[in-house]
Design an enzyme around this catalytic site. Structure first.
Site, PDB file in Angstrom:
ATOM      1  N   LEU A  49      -6.088  -1.267  -6.664  1.00 10.89           N
ATOM      2  CA  LEU A  49      -5.594  -2.587  -5.554  1.00 10.89           C
ATOM      3  C   LEU A  49      -6.957  -4.051  -5.875  1.00 10.89           C
ATOM      4  O   LEU A  49      -6.273  -4.902  -5.697  1.00 10.89           O
ATOM      5  CB  LEU A  49      -6.234  -1.997  -4.488  1.00 10.89           C
ATOM      6  N   GLY A  50      -7.832  -3.793  -6.352  1.00 14.61           N
ATOM      7  CA  GLY A  50      -8.998  -4.510  -6.636  1.00 14.61           C
ATOM      8  C   GLY A  50      -9.872  -4.077  -6.898  1.00 14.61           C
ATOM      9  O   GLY A  50     -10.795  -3.134  -7.456  1.00 14.61           O
ATOM     10  N   GLY A  52     -14.888  -6.195  -7.653  1.00 15.18           N
ATOM     11  CA  GLY A  52     -15.798  -6.960  -7.531  1.00 15.18           C
ATOM     12  C   GLY A  52     -17.196  -6.579  -7.440  1.00 15.18           C
ATOM     13  O   GLY A  52     -17.352  -5.588  -8.164  1.00 15.18           O
ATOM     14  N   GLY A  53     -17.817  -6.919  -6.984  1.00 12.82           N
ATOM     15  CA  GLY A  53     -19.487  -6.542  -7.098  1.00 12.82           C
ATOM     16  C   GLY A  53     -19.937  -5.399  -6.909  1.00 12.82           C
ATOM     17  O   GLY A  53     -20.551  -4.902  -6.936  1.00 12.82           O
ATOM     18  N   VAL A  57     -11.518  -0.433  -5.932  1.00 10.94           N
ATOM     19  CA  VAL A  57     -10.929  -0.057  -4.844  1.00 10.94           C
ATOM     20  C   VAL A  57      -9.498   0.184  -5.211  1.00 10.94           C
ATOM     21  O   VAL A  57      -8.852  -0.446  -5.894  1.00 10.94           O
ATOM     22  CB  VAL A  57     -10.543  -0.922  -3.888  1.00 10.94           C
ATOM     23  N   LYS A  72     -13.448   3.930  -2.331  1.00  8.90           N
ATOM     24  CA  LYS A  72     -14.240   3.014  -3.378  1.00  8.90           C
ATOM     25  C   LYS A  72     -14.654   3.342  -3.814  1.00  8.90           C
ATOM     26  O   LYS A  72     -15.538   4.293  -3.429  1.00  8.90           O
ATOM     27  CB  LYS A  72     -14.667   2.006  -2.096  1.00  8.90           C
ATOM     28  N   ASP A 169     -24.212  -8.519   7.703  1.00 11.87           N
ATOM     29  CA  ASP A 169     -23.113  -9.586   6.547  1.00 11.87           C
ATOM     30  C   ASP A 169     -22.060  -9.585   7.735  1.00 11.87           C
ATOM     31  O   ASP A 169     -20.853  -9.636   7.133  1.00 11.87           O
ATOM     32  CB  ASP A 169     -22.609  -8.585   5.553  1.00 11.87           C
TER      33      ASP A 169
END
Length: 952
Positions: A49-50, A52-53, A57, A72, A169
């Site tokens: 799905l994607g 990042g840092g 995922v 994840k 966050d």
């Protein structure tokens, strides 16, 4: 697109602020994506799905729990050895542990976490939806609607704080608006159980900035903190790359920059930044770039509110307090801020003038009612209706219910309170939307007559009365109500029925006479209270109220109300151990409902009769006839009858189990599961019960692997729906333990039974009947393991509980006396065993030979006589047991029936004239077990006996 947006949220890059040191993303994950179908541990990869840092995922399928999850995945970087406490792997596990400690509808759920092949993973609930930022960017919303979204997210944040966690966050990218309308806070990757681990973002930036000049400046609000500002001139580029300033530092509290102690008030600051920005369309501290923004934040220099933004000044003031530089100057906690926002929104003159009851309700719901409220002046008339819920479900009642449930002292109280409030939020949202739609259909769209509008509003009034009765009960009663509070909230009559013209028009109209109408309203109030008491498990009080309502309904002579009163009275009579009286009452309810054209009520009464007659009275033939009638009635309901049909199938499946027709029972439970296990029928309680029933049937068929899977899924869903410490979850864990014990996995089974026992003792105390049930399960395992003394002690404790609660002559003592008799028999204390079996028979036999305890007790008497060397004395009780079996039906418990035949064969064999009968009995017992993979040892005993006892 929604899946992608969700993945972007989960994999959001935040390398500059994610940990005490800056660690690059692992390249092996992004360079070598997993292909669909790849098996990672037990998870089947569906799609990437994607990334990042924080990692990659995937959408994945969990066959163990039969559901789609968001997985994840993060590899262990070379510089972070296994077991290291720093780095993204350890951070991700901390995230999972933090989330796993939460059970709140506005926090994303974590199902599992660990390491597979050196890679850290977290399996989370897969929630199709978009980030809050994306959601807001696609819509032009009134400030009240935006506020409703954020209040929902704030409640999730409040739950995290109550669990001792700090998010660190919070921002719109870390809030998800699901397609189901629910708001969830997610990505607790920066969460900490304590503040001691924080080291300060600015501190690490300063270390990377060599010998930059610095200046000290005290904040203008007088806090004691010193803020280093000069070195910001040479801020390292790491602070501003890949969305760092815009995505994270822009929402951070001043103390978080400076390495000072962070707390829940730091999250409050981030929340207020996010809400201010969403409400006013600009950051509260300006848009002047990194240096100007950081300086404005550290000085508490708020920008002026844009003049074109029509928001109340109280909202700006409330947010300004949450944005104070000094944490002590902010609100005491997020909950205090949210309470003020809800209360002021409800009282707001602007909200009332604009007809914003929908907003006030949206705020108190916390799950998003914003969708149905618009500022279009054409439907202004229809937007005040939500105020009709005031007193039944408004901010004050919401707080009262939560406090009443959360402070009951039960181990599961707070989690149950959160879940109940979320369930009632959703119900109230549906009510408000239904009210607005009914009004608009007549006054705006002009597609509905005033007469039908009256019927819809009357129906909605009934739903409101039911909601009010339940929340009154929650507020006014003691801790025992919290144990069934979630089931009671889920059992509220669906609002959608008030949108069905055919169902509304069919029944007879209420009387025209005002006095008769008033009397009818009083009856309906009694019925709402009786139903609330029933759903909450307050059976004696509910029965008394239902009897009053039924008597009054008879006098009012309004058949639809009379049918409903009879139905609720029958439910209570059935649960209060009055099955014969309940059968007559429910039969009348079915007949009156049918005559009144209330097809659904008639079907529900017939379905209840299946259990009343077939389970509680063991008249299975009559029960199956009621099942056929109910099935025909359900067909008239169309798609709306699926939940009723699932219940009919489940009840009929249990009747088939009682008859020993396990294959037929399995088919019925699987059909019920097909109806319930779908997104459009989110009846979690019914789904859990069906899985448990199916698991029991699969065990009866000897399909132990399938039974275990069904029970495990039931437990997993119960942990989500009820919470891990709820007694209902404990009961389902008991069922799983029994399934494991069937396969000889006694240690695993004992661990589950002991977990269940601990939950029940915490919830009910050491002397509750439910505690006795768990004790009996543990004793059975000890009995199989040969620990006779330990089993006897446990059984005596269970027996003492039941005698103290039920009295010394209650039939439910029989099964425990049977078990104690078995212990005595195995210890060769034959007179004691005989005495225990005979006392148990005295309690069980008055209920008739259909009592399931009678046959094992007679078998126990016969087996004891055999063991004592008196086969002649064994014959009488064993023949009585054989006669107690229902003729023409497969045995409900084939292993008991087979053991009975083996014992009787042994008792008869010493008489040569009876040997043919003895051998025929043993052959019957062997044939009973031949179709099952279970009871291998007993099957072997029968084969061995037949081999050694041949007719000459």
């Amino acid at each position: 697109m929604t899946d992608r947006a969700y993945a972007d949220t989960l994999a959001l890059s935040r390398t500059a602020v994610a940990e005490d040191r800056i660690t690059p993303a692992p390249h092996d994950l992004t360079d070598a994506p997993l292909e669909p179908g790849h098996l990672l541990g037990r998870y089947i990869i569906l799609e990437r799905l994607g990334a990042g840092g924080m990692g990659v995922v995937y959408a994945a399928f969990d066959p163990g729990l039969d559901r789609k999850v968001a997985l994840k995945l993060l590899g262990r970087p070379d510089e972070a050895p296994e077991g290291a406490s720093l780095g993204p792997g350890a951070r991700l596990l901390r995230e999972a542990k933090a989330l796993a400690r939460l059970a709140h509808p506005n926090v994303v759920a974590v199902h599992d976490a660990g390491q597979i092949d050196g890679r850290v993973f977290v399996a989370m609930e897969f929630v199709p939806g978009v980030t809050l930022r994306h959601y807001l960017s696609q819509r032009t919303l009134h400030w009240r609607d935006i506020l409703a979204l954020f209040v929902a997210a704030g409640r999730g944040l409040q739950a995290a704080h109550a669990a001792g966690l700090i998010h660190r966050d919070f921002k719109p990218e870390n809030v998800l608006v699901g397609d189901d309308g629910r708001v969830r806070v997610l990505d607790f990757g920066l969460a900490r159980a304590s503040v001691s681990e924080d080291s300060g973002i600015l501190e690490q930036v300063l270390k990377a900035s060599s010998d930059s000049a610095s200046a000290r400046e005290r904040p203008p609000d007088g806090s004691g903190a010193d803020f280093l500002l000069g070195s910001l001139v040479s801020v390292d580029s790491r602070l501003t790359r890949v969305g760092a300033l815009i995505g994270t530092p822009a929402y951070m509290a001043p103390e978080q920059y400076m390495g000072l102690e962070t707390s829940a008030r730091s999250d409050q600051f981030s929340f207020c930044v996010s809400l201010w920005e969403a409400i006013h369309g600009a950051h509260p501290f300006g848009d002047g770039g990194a240096m100007a923004l950081l300086q404005a934040i550290s000085r508490g220099k708020l920008r002026a509110v844009p003049r074109d933004r029509r928001t109340p000044t109280w909202l700006t003031r409330a947010l300004a307090r949450g944005l104070a530089v000094d944490p002590l100057a902010r609100w005491p906690d997020v909950g205090a801020l949210l309470d003020v926002l809800e209360r002021r929104a409800l009282r707001s003159r602007r909200a009332r003038a604009a007809g914003a009851a929908g907003l006030a309700l949206g705020l108190l719901l916390g799950a998003g009612v914003w969708g149905y409220v618009r500022s279009d002046s054409r439907d202004q008339l229809c937007r005040d209706g939500a105020l009709g819920l005031v007193g039944a479900w408004d901010p004050a009642r919401r707080a009262e219910v939560h406090a009443a449930l959360a402070t009951t002292g039960r181990a599961h109280a707070r989690a149950t309170a959160d879940r109940v409030v979320a369930t009632l939020d959703a119900y109230a949202a549906a009510w408000a939307a239904g009210h607005a739609d009914a009004c608009r259909a007549t006054h705006v769209r002009h597609e509905q007559s005033p007469e039908l509008l009256d019927l819809r509003m009357t129906c909605l009034g009934e739903r409101r009365r039911e909601l009010a009765a339940l929340t009154d009960l929650f507020v006014q009663t003691g801790p025992e109500v919290v144990d069934r509070a979630l089931q009671a909230a889920a059992a509220l009559t669906p609002v959608r029925r008030c949108s069905d013209p055919a169902a509304l028009i069919a029944p007879a109209a209420p009387p025209d006479d005002p006095a008769a109408r008033a009397q009818l309203q009083a009856v309906r109030q009694q019925l709402a209270e009786a139903k609330a008491l029933f759903d909450a498990g307050r059976l004696p009080d509910g029965l008394a109220r239902a009897e009053e309502a039924a008597a009054e309904a008879e006098r009012v002579a309004h058949p639809p109300t009379q049918a409903e009163a009879l139905y609720i009275l029958g439910l209570l009579q059935n649960r209060a151990a009055e099955p014969r009286t309940a059968g007559a009452t429910l039969t009348r309810a079915a007949l009156v409902a049918t005559a009144s054209k209330l097809d659904e009520l008639a079907a529900r009464a017939m379905v209840e009769l299946i259990a009343c007659v077939g389970v509680y009275q063991t008249d299975t033939d009559q029960a199956l006839r009621w099942s056929d009638l109910a099935g025909a009635m359900v067909q008239r309901l169309g798609p709306e009858g699926q939940v009723v049909e699932a219940k009919r199938l489940g009840h009929t499946g249990i009747v088939r189990q009682i008859r020993g027709e396990f294959a037929g029972a399995r088919e019925l439970h699987e059909r019920a599961l097909d109806l319930l296990d779908r997104p459009d029928q989110p009846d979690a309680s019914a789904l859990i019960g069906t899985l448990s029933n199916l698991g029991n049937t699969l065990s009866d068929l000897g399909l132990h692997a399938e039974a275990e899977a069904s029970h495990r899924r039931a437990v997993a869903l119960a942990e989500e729906f009820f919470g891990p410490d709820h007694p209902q979850t404990a009961a389902l864990a008991n069922n799983l333990g029994a399934a494991l014990a069937d396969t000889g996995r006694d240690d695993e089974a004992a661990a589950l039974h002991e977990r269940s026992l601990a939950i029940k003792e915490r919830t009910y105390g050491p002397n509750h009947l439910s505690v006795a049930a768990s004790l009996r399960n543990i004793a059975h395992i000890r009995l199989r393991q040969g620990a006779l003394g330990e089993a006897q002690a446990i059984l005596r404790r269970a027996l003492a509980i039941r005698e103290r609660t039920l009295g010394p002559d209650h039939p439910e003592l029989a099964e425990l006396l049977h078990d104690l008799g078995e212990v005595a028999r195995r210890e060769r204390r034959f007179p004691a065993a005989q005495a225990l079996f005979r006392r148990a028979l005295q309690l069980a036999e008055p209920a008739g030979l259909g009592n399931p305890h009678v046959l094992p007790l007679l078998l126990g008497l016969g087996q004891t006589a055999l063991d004592a060397g008196d086969p002649v004395a064994a014959r009488e009780p064993l023949r009585r047991a054989l006669a107690a079996e229902p003729p023409g039906q497969a045995p409900a418990r084939p292993h008991v029936s087979a053991r009975l035949r083996l014992a009787l064969a042994e008792a008869l064999w010493i008489d040569p004239s009876l040997r043919a009968e003895a051998r025929a009995l043993a052959e019957q017992g062997r044939d009973m077990l031949s179709a099952s993979a279970s009871f291998v040892a007993l099957h072997g005993d029968l084969e061995a006996w037949l081999s050694g006892h041949v007719l000459k």
